[in-house]
Scaffold this motif. Structure first.
Motif, PDB file in Angstrom:
ATOM      1  N   SER A   1      -6.418   7.038 -10.841  1.00  0.00           N
ATOM      2  CA  SER A   1      -7.179   6.275  -9.748  1.00  0.00           C
ATOM      3  C   SER A   1      -8.357   5.775  -9.760  1.00  0.00           C
ATOM      4  O   SER A   1      -9.061   5.226  -9.153  1.00  0.00           O
ATOM      5  CB  SER A   1      -6.500   7.365  -9.209  1.00  0.00           C
ATOM      6  OG  SER A   1      -7.289   9.170  -9.922  1.00  0.00           O
TER       7      SER A   1
ATOM      8  N   ASP B   1       0.082  -0.541  -6.064  1.00  0.00           N
ATOM      9  CA  ASP B   1      -0.364   0.744  -6.835  1.00  0.00           C
ATOM     10  C   ASP B   1      -1.563   0.376  -7.967  1.00  0.00           C
ATOM     11  O   ASP B   1      -3.007   0.017  -8.188  1.00  0.00           O
ATOM     12  CB  ASP B   1      -0.253   1.946  -7.928  1.00  0.00           C
ATOM     13  CG  ASP B   1       1.071   2.511  -6.331  1.00  0.00           C
ATOM     14  OD1 ASP B   1       0.805   2.822  -5.357  1.00  0.00           O
ATOM     15  OD2 ASP B   1       1.658   3.300  -7.512  1.00  0.00           O
TER      16      ASP B   1
ATOM     17  N   LYS C   1      -3.897  -2.182  -6.534  1.00  0.00           N
ATOM     18  CA  LYS C   1      -4.162  -1.915  -5.239  1.00  0.00           C
ATOM     19  C   LYS C   1      -3.852  -3.117  -4.201  1.00  0.00           C
ATOM     20  O   LYS C   1      -5.017  -3.312  -3.488  1.00  0.00           O
ATOM     21  CB  LYS C   1      -5.730  -1.382  -5.485  1.00  0.00           C
ATOM     22  CG  LYS C   1      -6.035  -0.356  -6.553  1.00  0.00           C
ATOM     23  CD  LYS C   1      -7.918   0.335  -6.767  1.00  0.00           C
ATOM     24  CE  LYS C   1      -7.570   1.243  -7.610  1.00  0.00           C
ATOM     25  NZ  LYS C   1      -6.333   1.472  -8.560  1.00  0.00           N
TER      26      LYS C   1
END
Length: 170
Positions: A10, A105, A108
């Motif tokens: 992340s 992911d 993003k």
């Protein structure tokens, strides 16, 4: 055995922020666990791992991903040297950019934006790189037709790997 382990982070994952918490478990899942199962039961065959177009490129914010793909090539080569005499061939497949939720992911972006990106990466081709193309390469490396193919990195990118990395740098 097919090993397709991977993780995303992340955070930016620069050298200064590198988080290796998931790295060791992913690396162990790739070759160690399949090897223990095959050698323990004296099974001959193939282990195919997934590397990536990322192993030949550098990025500013994906140190963990780039590092793991470089590591994968070394791991496959070392494992092959140790296992080939036991009848286990170890190879890897290095796909280019494939439209998957994981890629959304990583970048993003939404699925729609990813498909637009893929159209740019694979412009000039009749189709985009799909999971089926990668799966076909894995099946080949895992089947008896490739019994003498070992310590190999099969690149599946339609010849457009450099376009993929240019997209990641944007």
């Amino acid at each position: 055995m097919y090993s397709n382990a991977g993780i995303t982070s992340s955070s930016a994952q620069t050298v200064l922020e590198l988080d290796l918490s998931g790295y060791n478990s992913v690396m162990a899942a790739c070759v160690k666990h399949p090897t223990l199962a095959m050698v323990g039961k004296e099974v001959k065959g193939s282990i195919v791992c997934t590397a990536s177009f990322m192993e030949d490129y550098r990025t500013e914010n994906m140190t963990d991903c780039t590092m793991s793909k470089h590591t994968m090539l070394g791991l496959v080569r070392s494992a092959n040297m140790q296992l080939v005499r036991r009848g286990v061939c170890v190879n890897c497949v290095s796909p280019g950019m494939v439209a998957t939720p994981l890629m959304c992911d990583i970048l993003k972006i939404s699925e729609e934006e990813l498909w637009e990106t893929m159209a740019v990466v694979y412009s000039g081709r009749d189709e985009q790189l799909m999971e089926k193309h990668v799966a076909d390469a894995v099946v080949f490396l895992a089947c008896e037709d490739s019994a003498f193919v070992t310590d190999h990195n099969l690149v599946v990118n339609g010849g457009l790997g450099t376009k993929s990395i240019a997209i990641l740098k944007q």
